[in-house]
Design a protein around this motif. Structure first.
Motif, mmCIF file in Angstrom:
data_model
loop_
_atom_site.group_PDB
_atom_site.id
_atom_site.type_symbol
_atom_site.label_atom_id
_atom_site.label_comp_id
_atom_site.label_asym_id
_atom_site.label_seq_id
_atom_site.Cartn_x
_atom_site.Cartn_y
_atom_site.Cartn_z
ATOM 1 N N LYS A 1 -14.733 -4.536 0.118
ATOM 2 C CA LYS A 1 -15.169 -4.386 -1.638
ATOM 3 C C LYS A 1 -15.568 -2.877 -1.990
ATOM 4 O O LYS A 1 -15.386 -3.059 -3.199
ATOM 5 C CB LYS A 1 -16.231 -5.415 -1.183
ATOM 6 C CG LYS A 1 -17.682 -5.719 -2.334
ATOM 7 C CD LYS A 1 -18.792 -6.530 -2.186
ATOM 8 C CE LYS A 1 -19.254 -6.776 -3.292
ATOM 9 N NZ LYS A 1 -21.028 -7.337 -3.384
ATOM 10 N N LEU A 2 -15.970 -2.346 -1.169
ATOM 11 C CA LEU A 2 -16.393 -0.822 -1.692
ATOM 12 C C LEU A 2 -15.099 -0.273 -2.319
ATOM 13 O O LEU A 2 -15.356 0.402 -3.318
ATOM 14 C CB LEU A 2 -16.324 -0.079 -0.129
ATOM 15 C CG LEU A 2 -18.396 -0.360 0.602
ATOM 16 C CD1 LEU A 2 -18.646 0.833 0.840
ATOM 17 C CD2 LEU A 2 -19.187 -0.846 -1.422
ATOM 18 N N ILE A 3 -14.120 -0.984 -2.115
ATOM 19 C CA ILE A 3 -12.330 -0.031 -2.584
ATOM 20 C C ILE A 3 -11.847 -1.003 -3.020
ATOM 21 O O ILE A 3 -10.633 -1.193 -3.762
ATOM 22 C CB ILE A 3 -11.617 0.354 -1.201
ATOM 23 C CG1 ILE A 3 -11.629 -0.759 -0.429
ATOM 24 C CG2 ILE A 3 -12.205 1.773 -0.994
ATOM 25 C CD1 ILE A 3 -10.029 -0.064 0.786
ATOM 26 N N LYS A 4 -12.704 -2.492 -4.059
ATOM 27 C CA LYS A 4 -12.085 -3.371 -4.670
ATOM 28 C C LYS A 4 -11.224 -4.119 -4.038
ATOM 29 O O LYS A 4 -9.955 -4.405 -4.725
ATOM 30 C CB LYS A 4 -12.677 -3.323 -5.836
ATOM 31 C CG LYS A 4 -13.123 -2.135 -6.596
ATOM 32 C CD LYS A 4 -13.597 -2.235 -8.189
ATOM 33 C CE LYS A 4 -14.997 -2.071 -8.415
ATOM 34 N NZ LYS A 4 -15.378 -0.801 -7.963
ATOM 35 N N LYS A 5 -10.586 -4.366 -2.412
ATOM 36 C CA LYS A 5 -9.609 -5.021 -2.077
ATOM 37 C C LYS A 5 -10.516 -6.547 -0.948
ATOM 38 O O LYS A 5 -9.287 -6.783 -0.485
ATOM 39 C CB LYS A 5 -9.082 -3.929 -0.640
ATOM 40 C CG LYS A 5 -8.450 -3.212 -1.586
ATOM 41 C CD LYS A 5 -7.275 -2.485 -0.962
ATOM 42 C CE LYS A 5 -6.709 -0.857 -1.639
ATOM 43 N NZ LYS A 5 -6.136 0.264 -0.399
ATOM 44 N N ASP A 6 -11.104 -6.712 -1.527
ATOM 45 C CA ASP A 6 -11.549 -7.796 -1.014
ATOM 46 C C ASP A 6 -11.132 -9.449 -1.681
ATOM 47 O O ASP A 6 -11.502 -9.668 -1.438
ATOM 48 C CB ASP A 6 -13.414 -7.731 -0.641
ATOM 49 C CG ASP A 6 -13.823 -7.697 -2.086
ATOM 50 O OD1 ASP A 6 -12.751 -7.528 -2.913
ATOM 51 O OD2 ASP A 6 -14.785 -8.721 -2.235
ATOM 52 N N GLU A 7 -9.475 -9.617 -2.843
ATOM 53 C CA GLU A 7 -8.930 -10.937 -2.222
ATOM 54 C C GLU A 7 -7.692 -10.780 -1.996
ATOM 55 O O GLU A 7 -7.383 -9.277 -1.409
ATOM 56 C CB GLU A 7 -8.833 -10.404 -4.205
ATOM 57 C CG GLU A 7 -10.381 -10.593 -4.478
ATOM 58 C CD GLU A 7 -11.727 -11.847 -4.404
ATOM 59 O OE1 GLU A 7 -10.766 -12.706 -4.465
ATOM 60 O OE2 GLU A 7 -12.682 -11.716 -3.974
ATOM 61 N N GLY A 8 -7.293 -11.744 -2.023
ATOM 62 C CA GLY A 8 -5.601 -11.611 -1.922
ATOM 63 C C GLY A 8 -5.759 -12.094 -0.662
ATOM 64 O O GLY A 8 -6.364 -12.314 0.486
ATOM 65 N N LEU A 9 -3.773 -11.190 -0.167
ATOM 66 C CA LEU A 9 -4.038 -11.137 1.059
ATOM 67 C C LEU A 9 -4.692 -10.048 2.251
ATOM 68 O O LEU A 9 -4.958 -10.579 3.289
ATOM 69 C CB LEU A 9 -2.363 -9.925 0.741
ATOM 70 C CG LEU A 9 -1.497 -10.562 2.223
ATOM 71 C CD1 LEU A 9 -1.439 -11.471 2.225
ATOM 72 C CD2 LEU A 9 -0.316 -9.040 1.775
ATOM 73 N N GLU A 10 -5.437 -9.451 1.937
ATOM 74 C CA GLU A 10 -6.426 -8.268 2.584
ATOM 75 C C GLU A 10 -7.454 -8.827 2.889
ATOM 76 O O GLU A 10 -8.006 -9.310 4.283
ATOM 77 C CB GLU A 10 -6.758 -6.856 1.570
ATOM 78 C CG GLU A 10 -6.140 -5.883 1.529
ATOM 79 C CD GLU A 10 -6.002 -5.564 2.184
ATOM 80 O OE1 GLU A 10 -5.951 -5.004 3.223
ATOM 81 O OE2 GLU A 10 -4.656 -4.911 2.247
ATOM 82 N N ARG A 11 -7.848 -10.754 2.354
ATOM 83 C CA ARG A 11 -9.163 -10.676 2.745
ATOM 84 C C ARG A 11 -8.518 -11.555 4.092
ATOM 85 O O ARG A 11 -9.304 -11.752 5.079
ATOM 86 C CB ARG A 11 -9.504 -11.934 1.402
ATOM 87 C CG ARG A 11 -10.556 -12.539 1.956
ATOM 88 C CD ARG A 11 -10.990 -13.408 0.677
ATOM 89 N NE ARG A 11 -12.097 -14.275 0.739
ATOM 90 C CZ ARG A 11 -13.373 -14.041 -0.028
ATOM 91 N NH1 ARG A 11 -13.885 -13.150 0.122
ATOM 92 N NH2 ARG A 11 -14.509 -15.150 0.876
ATOM 93 N N ILE A 12 -8.071 -12.298 3.693
ATOM 94 C CA ILE A 12 -6.947 -13.562 4.427
ATOM 95 C C ILE A 12 -6.854 -12.166 6.217
ATOM 96 O O ILE A 12 -6.991 -13.639 7.014
ATOM 97 C CB ILE A 12 -5.489 -13.922 3.957
ATOM 98 C CG1 ILE A 12 -5.771 -15.059 3.164
ATOM 99 C CG2 ILE A 12 -4.971 -14.827 5.391
ATOM 100 C CD1 ILE A 12 -4.402 -15.550 1.900
ATOM 101 N N LYS A 13 -6.151 -11.522 6.004
ATOM 102 C CA LYS A 13 -6.152 -11.070 6.951
ATOM 103 C C LYS A 13 -7.397 -10.781 8.076
ATOM 104 O O LYS A 13 -7.671 -10.299 8.987
ATOM 105 C CB LYS A 13 -5.660 -9.319 7.099
ATOM 106 C CG LYS A 13 -3.707 -9.372 6.796
ATOM 107 C CD LYS A 13 -3.358 -8.198 6.523
ATOM 108 C CE LYS A 13 -3.241 -6.699 6.880
ATOM 109 N NZ LYS A 13 -2.834 -5.613 6.467
ATOM 110 N N THR A 14 -8.533 -10.243 7.007
ATOM 111 C CA THR A 14 -9.376 -9.968 7.442
ATOM 112 C C THR A 14 -9.954 -10.726 7.876
ATOM 113 O O THR A 14 -11.045 -10.655 9.179
ATOM 114 C CB THR A 14 -11.072 -9.394 6.236
ATOM 115 O OG1 THR A 14 -10.107 -8.209 5.865
ATOM 116 C CG2 THR A 14 -12.199 -8.885 6.981
ATOM 117 N N LEU A 15 -10.213 -12.106 7.315
ATOM 118 C CA LEU A 15 -11.208 -13.019 7.963
ATOM 119 C C LEU A 15 -10.166 -13.784 9.255
ATOM 120 O O LEU A 15 -11.074 -14.089 10.774
ATOM 121 C CB LEU A 15 -10.732 -14.113 7.286
ATOM 122 C CG LEU A 15 -12.133 -14.041 6.096
ATOM 123 C CD1 LEU A 15 -11.756 -15.024 4.726
ATOM 124 C CD2 LEU A 15 -13.074 -13.885 6.532
#
Lengths: 263, 256
Positions: free
Chosen positions: B103-117
């Motif tokens: 979120k701090l580097i504004k990448k908490d959407e889409g593919l990155e989000r799914i990968k993280t979850l």
């Protein structure tokens, strides 16, 4: 041994205790007002000065009917709510600035101590001269009385946030703004809410004193007017209404607290 | 050139009355994919060194190079840092906590989000995303903290006694989990600990620090037989007590 039965017993005893406390609370209320009424009628206390609940009630109905009560309370309520919001908001913003710049906070420290120690209502005459007799002065009084204490309390809360939360953010490369938004502010919410509770009371003090000094409208004006014409029933009525409104505001802040803080 | 190079680090803490030197003459190299430990008594500056590597503050002198570049050049997400306690944010759900770095580097959407979850289930916390940290046990919280650290895909992980606040059983399980997870992602890691057993069971190499001021006193290579094993099994290997005794004696000698 029957767990369910014991649980039921526990719950009924709890309910009983609560009911008892509620009963005592109502009892105090009734005793207070009935003895007030009684003492006043028997002239054990001077009815001219202390009035009586029945007279206050009659005056309440009368003032409600001719609409003056509504407009007076409306004015005071508006000033208080605005003063409260401005005071809290400015105090929190000032606290954020101090957190932002440690140098600023060190520099301003002695001045904050002086301003905090000083009775703000003493500034009343100056504020009235500066802003003119009217809304702006009274709202400023309501706000100014809570700004400094809010600043100090909230700034202390900001500084007491566990530095390890900041460390976590720092290793993620967070900027100071992000650290403020993600950790400092949310971690300080409980403190901010409790200053809100204090500020409710303070704003009432500021606004009523402000109305004492200048206004031609509002509950503070009613108190001063009643005092000048020796109508203490009017003074008592205004006091009662202030008590009710202040309680409602306090309850609203508590409601906000329950909404914002899930723990 | 190595993956992580630590060159002539000196660090002195200044206060009004004193200037306390915490670290002197620290130079070491860490290769990609290695797991090394900084072991030593308290006050030997191992946490200071870790904080310097993490970029939390600059050293008094010396430099640190990650892939031949000074650290502050791309400070964003090259470092992951795990603390003694989880320091999950209590007002955020587990999911929000784990997405924090992105979120701090504004990448908490889409593919990155799914990968993280997905990371959440990798560390055995599937289905807890909507819960708050207080609803999890200490071990689960530390696993969530691991997932949060890995979420930004750091080049190197710094572990500052991450198991020391846990009970023994949870600690052993978590050692295995962290070890396995880091190996499967091919991460480089530095562990700070005062637990000899933990250092042996988890690392490829152990730097033993001596205090006043903190220096690298001795370096121990963990034998190949132990390196490949999961920490729990490494503790049961015949080689383990031998190395343990060697390091133990060395630590004892530091006290006199």
């Amino acid at each position: 041994m029957n767990i369910e039965q014991l649980h039921k017993q526990y719950k009924t005893s709890l309910k009983k205790e609560n009911r008892l406390i509620r009963l005592y609370q109502i009892l105090i209320f009734l005793v207070f007002f009935s003895s007030w009424e009684l003492f006043s009628r028997m002239e054990w206390i001077d009815p001219l000065i202390f009035s009586s609940p029945s007279k206050v009630w009659q005056l309440f109905l009368q003032k409600l009917a001719d609409g003056t009560l509504l407009s007076h309370s409306g004015v005071t309520l508006f000033e208080t709510v605005l003063g409260f919001i401005i005071g809290t908001l400015l105090g929190t913003i000032l606290a954020s600035l101090l957190w932002w710049s440690p140098r600023l906070s060190k520099t301003l420290d002695p001045y904050l101590v002086i301003l905090n120690a000083m009775p703000k209502v003493a500034l009343g005459p100056i504020i009235i001269v500066a802003f003119g007799p009217g809304f702006p002065s009274i709202i400023s009084m309501g706000a100014i009385i809570s700004i400094i204490i809010t600043t100090i309390v909230v700034y202390t809360a900001f500084r007491e946030v566990d530095p390890n939360y900041l460390k976590v953010l720092q290793t993620f490369g967070a900027t100071r703004t992000q650290a403020f938004r993600e950790a400092i502010l949310p971690a300080s919410f409980p403190t901010i809410i409790s200053t809100l509770k204090v500020n409710v009371g303070l704003s009432w003090v500021g606004v009523i004193v402000g109305e004492f000094l200048v206004s031609a409208k509002g509950l503070g004006y009613l108190i001063i007017y009643g005092f000048q014409v020796f109508n203490f029933t009017l003074v008592m009525l205004a006091l009662m209404i202030i008590a009710v409104f202040a309680t409602i505001m306090y309850q609203l802040v508590e409601l906000l607290e329950r909404k914002l803080i899930k723990d | 050139m190595s993956f992580l190079t630590i060159q002539d680090i000196h660090h002195t803490y200044f206060s009004n009355q004193t200037a306390a030197t915490a670290l002197a003459d620290i130079s070491l190299d860490i290769e990609k994919g290695e797991f090394v430990s900084f072991l030593g008594p308290s006050g030997c500056g191992k946490t200071t060194l870790l904080s310097i590597i993490a970029g939390l503050f600059p050293p008094t002198s010396g430099k640190i190079l990650l892939e031949n570049k000074p650290l502050d050049a791309d400070s964003d997400t090259s470092i992951g840092y795990m603390l003694q306690q989880d320091y999950l944010f209590p007002w955020k759900t587990i999911e929000e906590n784990i997405l924090l770095g992105l979120k701090l580097i504004k990448k908490d959407e889409g593919l990155e989000r799914i990968k993280t979850l997905k990371l959440l289930s990798d560390v055995g916390l599937g289905g807890t995303g909507k819960l708050y940290p207080r609803e999890l046990s200490g071990g689960m919280r530390q696993r969530a903290a691991l997932a949060r650290t890995l979420a930004v895909d750091p080049k190197i992980l710094l572990l500052d006694e991450p198991f020391s606040a846990l009970d023994y059983q949870t600690k052993l399980k978590l050692e295995d989990l962290v070890f396995e997870t880091l190996k499967s992602f091919g991460k480089t890691a530095v562990l700070v600990t005062h637990d000899i057993g933990e250092a042996i069971a988890m690392s490829d190499r152990i730097y033993l620090f001596s205090p006043n001021p903190g220096r690298v006193h001795k370096t121990f290579e963990v034998p190949d037989e132990l390196r490949g094993l999961m920490p729990f099994h490494a503790r049961n290997h015949p080689q383990y007590p031998i190395l343990f005794q060697t390091i133990w004696k060395e630590l004892e000698s530091l006290e006199y």
